[in-house]
Design an enzyme around this catalytic site. Sequence first.
Site, PDB file in Angstrom:
ATOM      1  N   CYS A   1       0.811  -1.213   0.000  1.00 21.77           N
ATOM      2  CA  CYS A   1       0.000   0.000   0.000  1.00 21.77           C
ATOM      3  C   CYS A   1       0.846   1.265   0.000  1.00 21.77           C
ATOM      4  O   CYS A   1       0.335   2.349  -0.288  1.00 21.77           O
ATOM      5  CB  CYS A   1      -0.961   0.006   1.182  1.00 21.77           C
ATOM      6  SG  CYS A   1      -0.177  -0.222   2.790  1.00 21.77           S
TER       7      CYS A   1
ATOM      8  N   GLY B   1      -1.962   8.071  11.212  1.00 21.53           N
ATOM      9  CA  GLY B   1      -2.270   9.173  12.113  1.00 21.53           C
ATOM     10  C   GLY B   1      -3.694   9.681  11.980  1.00 21.53           C
ATOM     11  O   GLY B   1      -4.535   9.090  11.300  1.00 21.53           O
TER      12      GLY B   1
ATOM     13  N   TRP C   1      -4.634  12.089  10.287  1.00 21.40           N
ATOM     14  CA  TRP C   1      -4.921  12.455   8.894  1.00 21.40           C
ATOM     15  C   TRP C   1      -5.641  11.331   8.163  1.00 21.40           C
ATOM     16  O   TRP C   1      -6.528  11.567   7.349  1.00 21.40           O
ATOM     17  CB  TRP C   1      -3.615  12.758   8.159  1.00 21.40           C
ATOM     18  CG  TRP C   1      -2.750  13.742   8.850  1.00 21.40           C
ATOM     19  CD1 TRP C   1      -3.030  15.053   9.116  1.00 21.40           C
ATOM     20  CD2 TRP C   1      -1.451  13.498   9.375  1.00 21.40           C
ATOM     21  NE1 TRP C   1      -1.980  15.639   9.772  1.00 21.40           N
ATOM     22  CE2 TRP C   1      -0.998  14.704   9.941  1.00 21.40           C
ATOM     23  CE3 TRP C   1      -0.619  12.373   9.408  1.00 21.40           C
ATOM     24  CZ2 TRP C   1       0.254  14.823  10.537  1.00 21.40           C
ATOM     25  CZ3 TRP C   1       0.626  12.490  10.000  1.00 21.40           C
ATOM     26  CH2 TRP C   1       1.050  13.706  10.559  1.00 21.40           C
ATOM     27  N   GLY C   2      -5.263  10.076   8.443  1.00 20.59           N
ATOM     28  CA  GLY C   2      -5.880   8.934   7.772  1.00 20.59           C
ATOM     29  C   GLY C   2      -6.896   8.217   8.638  1.00 20.59           C
ATOM     30  O   GLY C   2      -7.286   7.090   8.342  1.00 20.59           O
ATOM     31  N   GLY C   3      -7.319   8.850   9.733  1.00 20.08           N
ATOM     32  CA  GLY C   3      -8.296   8.227  10.611  1.00 20.08           C
ATOM     33  C   GLY C   3      -7.716   7.125  11.466  1.00 20.08           C
ATOM     34  O   GLY C   3      -8.437   6.243  11.941  1.00 20.08           O
ATOM     35  N   ASN C   4      -6.403   7.171  11.699  1.00 17.40           N
ATOM     36  CA  ASN C   4      -5.732   6.146  12.502  1.00 17.40           C
ATOM     37  C   ASN C   4      -5.288   6.728  13.842  1.00 17.40           C
ATOM     38  O   ASN C   4      -5.224   7.940  14.022  1.00 17.40           O
ATOM     39  CB  ASN C   4      -4.498   5.606  11.790  1.00 17.40           C
ATOM     40  CG  ASN C   4      -4.799   5.019  10.414  1.00 17.40           C
ATOM     41  OD1 ASN C   4      -3.897   4.879   9.612  1.00 17.40           O
ATOM     42  ND2 ASN C   4      -6.057   4.698  10.123  1.00 17.40           N
TER      43      ASN C   4
END
Length: 933
Positions: A293, A469, A471-474
Site C-alpha cells: 500500500c 495518524g 490524517w488517515g483516521g488512525n
Amino acid sequence: MLLSSTEQGHHPENSSPTTNPKQLNFSHAHYCRKRHGRGAACTKKENVAMKVTTVKELTTRIEKLREAQKIYSSYSQEQVDEIFRQAAIAANNARIILAKMATEESGMGLVEDKVIKNHFASEYIYNQYKDEKTCGVIETDQAFGITKIAEPIGIIAAVVPTTNPTSTAIFKALIALKTRNGIIFSPHPRAKNATIAAARIVLDAAVKAGAPEGIIGWIDEPSVELSQVVMALSDLTLATGGPGMVKAAYSSGKPAIGVGAGNTPAIIDETAHIKMAVNSILLSKTFDNGVICASEQSVIVLDEVYEEVKKEFSERGAYILQGEEVKKVGDIILIKGVLNANIVGQSAAKIAALAGVGVPEETKILIGEVTSVELEEPFSHEKLSPLLAMYRATDFEDALQKAVRLVELGGFGHTSVLYTDQVKSADRIQKFGASLKTGRTIINMPSSQGAIGDIYNFRLAPSLTLGCGSWGGNSVSENVGVKHLLNIKSVAERRENMLWFRVPEKIYFKYGCLPVALRELKELGKKRAFIVTDKVLYNLGFATTVEKVLDEMGIEYKVFFDVAPDPTLGTARKGAEEMISFQPDTIIALGGGSPMDAAKIMWVLYEHPEVLFEDLAMRFMDIRKRVYSFPKMGEKAMFVAITTSAGTGSEVTPFAVITDEATGVKYPLADYELTPDMAIVDAELMMQMPKGLTSASGIDALTHALEAYVSVLASEYTNGLALEAIRLIFKYLPAAYTEGTTNIKAREKMAHASTIAGMAFANAFLGVCHSLAHKLGATHHIAHGVANGMLISEVIRFNAVDNPRKQAAFPQYKYPNAKWRYARIADYLCLGGNTEDEKIELLIAAIEELKAKVGIPKSIREAGVADTRFYASLDEMSEQAFDDQCTGANPRYPLISELKQVYIHAFEGRPAAPVAVALQKDIEKIEEEPVEA
C-alpha cells in the site's frame, strides 16, 4: 488500501473473480506434508482440535487466550526474548512454503517477493526489537525521538489482509510475543489457510520455547460477524485491510490501531539523480506486483526533466500507454468508484490484456500520462498493481500542489516521496515535509521498501502495518511497532549504510615464504599448535615442512588429517573434541578449501562448544541484521591459513562450507569472525597440483573475481583487486595448467590471483553463478570450479542488461550497471569492441577460449549429466539456488523461473554469438603491470 466490496466485505461469500473457482485446501496437514513429507503427522493436537467457527467457540477461545496471557504477563525479559527469538527463527525458516501458500491461495503477487516479505517480517523485526526492553520501564532515546514503554495490553485482535496474508501475520505475532500480549487472528477468507499456517508456526515455536499454550489463536472460518465479535472481546485491534474493516475496528468500542489508504505520490525534480529515481520507482512498483500500500501510485515530474524521465522509464521496461490505451486501462481500474479487485497484484501484461491493450509479456509497469489529480481520473486513485500515473509539473510549487491534492483525495497520512539533490535542495525537503500530511515523508527511496523501514533509512522502524495518524483516521502516524502513544511524523532521508573492507591482519606471500612466516608464532609467544589437513596432503609430506618449523621453535603440535573433500559436520566435531583435549593456542589450516572449511568450523566449536550449528548456518539478508550473532572468535586460539591450492581464496575469506552427513545438506557459513588471523600464500606448496585441480580451482577464482566486480556490494576497495585477479588468471592459468610442475612464475601468479580474488569477494560477496553452482555440484557431484565454469557465461548474459526484470535491492546500488561493469572488464583485458554489447560478447568469447584451454566442459550435458537426471532435479535446484546465501548480492534479482532458464541454457549449450571485433592474437600478450619484487 482501498478495495472493492469484495475486499472490504471480508466475507467468504464475496470471493473475487480472480480466485481459483476450485476450493483451495491449505490445511495444517497440508502444511505438514509440504514441510516434512507425505505421511508426516501433526504433533500439535491441542491446537488442531480447537476450531473457531461460531460465536460460542470464539468466546471460549478468547477466555482461554486470556488465561494464557495472564500467565505470560508475568514472564521475565529473558524468557520473553528467548520466545521472541525462537519464533522469529521458525517464521524465517518457513518463508518459502508460506510464500507459495499465500500466492496460490490469494491469486495475487509473486512467490519470490512474498519470500522476501516473510524474511523481512521475521529477520528485520527481530533485529529491530531483539534488545529492546519490553517488560518494565524503558528509556527514551531523545536523539531520535523514540520513546519505548513495556506494558502488556492484554488480548490483541489482528485483522490480516489478503494482499499480505503471511508476512503481516508473522509481523503481528512477533510484536505481540515481544510485548507479552496474547493475539488472535481474523484472516481474510481468500487467504485464511496461509494466515493460519503462519500463525501456527509462530505459536508452535513460542510454546516450545516456553510460552503458555494457546498464546496465539485464530478464527478458522472468518466472517463479518466473527470479526466484529473478536474486536469487541479483545483489548485492542490491530487492523490491516480495507477501509470498511478498519472503520469497524475503530467502531468496536475498544482501542484500535489501523491503517489508512495509500495513494503515494512521488515528485522528481530537476536536481534529482534521474536513473536512481526511475529505477527506485520501478523497484518499488514491481515488488509483489504492486500490492504494497506504500508503493508509488503517481509520479510528478518537473517539466525540465519530463522527457528524460519518460525515456528512462521506457528504456528500463515500463510501457507508456498511447492515445486510447490510457482510457482503456483507466476504464478497468475502478468498478463503481472503488478499486477493481481483478487487477490487484496482477502483472502488467495481464492487466493490459484485461483492458484490451497489447504489451510485451516482460513489461514491468504500465504508465498513463494524465493531467487531472481529481477523483474523476481513474489513474489518480490507489491501484495496488503495476499501474502508475504520470503528471507533468511546470515547477516545484506546481508539483507540490499536485502531490498534496493526491494525498488529500486518497492517501492522507500514508506515504509521500521526493527525489531531489539532498545537498542542494535542503529547503525543498523541508517544505515537502511540512506540506505533505503523511506519516512517512521519504527522500530518494523506493517507497515500498523505504516506507516499511530499516532498508533505506536505518532509523525508520521496520513494520508491515503503517499507521497514518489522525490524517488517515488512525490512532498512530508511524510504522507500527511495540509501542505507540503519539502521532510521530518522520522525515527520513535516504542513507547508505557503512561498508567495510575486512581481511586477515597479516598476509604473507612469495615462493618459499612458509618457514619464515611461521616463525612469527614464536614472537607471538605461541606454545601449542593444532594442524588440520587432509590425508592426501599429509601422506605427501606437506605437513612435514610445518612440523619442522614448529620443532625448531619448540612449539608443541598435533596433526588432524581426517578431513575429506566436502568435509562433514561429524568430522568437524571430532576435530573440535581433539582440540578441546589438546588446548591449542594456534590452529593451522593446511590445504585447499576443504581443510580450511573444516578447520574454521572446528575453531568455532572449540572456542564456543555451546553454540548450535543450526544457528551458525542461518541464512541472512544483510550480514549486519542476521537473527543470530556469531560468537567472538580468537579468545582461545589464533587461526593461521596456509593454502596449497589456487582457487578457493579461503585463506582470506570469512566463509566456510560444511555438509551435514545425516541429511546430506551443505551449509554455507558466513561471518567475519571466521576470517583467519594470518594467511600464508607460498606457491612452492602448489607445484604438484594435478591438472584437473589447477583447472577447476583457477576457473573458480576467475568466477570469484567476476562476481565480486559486478556485485551490489562492490566498492572502490574491491574493484581493483577483482580486475587484477581476472587479468592474472587469463594470463597465467593456461601455463599453470600445462606447465604446472615447472613454471614457478605461473604458479605464483595464480596463487596471488586466487588470494586477491578472495579478498575481493570476502567483502563484495558473490552472485547467482555460485548459487547455481552450489546446487548443481551438490546434486550431480560436479566439482565446484567446473560447475562455475559451465555456468559463468550464461550468468554474464543474464546479468548484462540495462533493464532487468527485477533489480537487486541494496542502498548503494542505485541503478542497474552490470552491463557497463562487464564491458569495463573487457576494456581492462584489452579485448577491443566499440559498444558495451560487443565488449561483453568478446569477454564471453575470451572466457570460453580460456575454458577450452584448461579442459572445462562446454555444457552440463557434456560433463556427463544425463538429460533425465538433470530435468528431474531442475525445479528443486532452481528453488534452492534462489534461496542460496550468494543470491542476495547479485546485481540482477532473479526469479526462480529465470534461474531455471539459466540452468537449461548451461545444460543444452548454445553456439558462440558473433562478435563485432576479433579477439587480439593471444590473451597471454596482455600487457602486465609491474607486480613482481
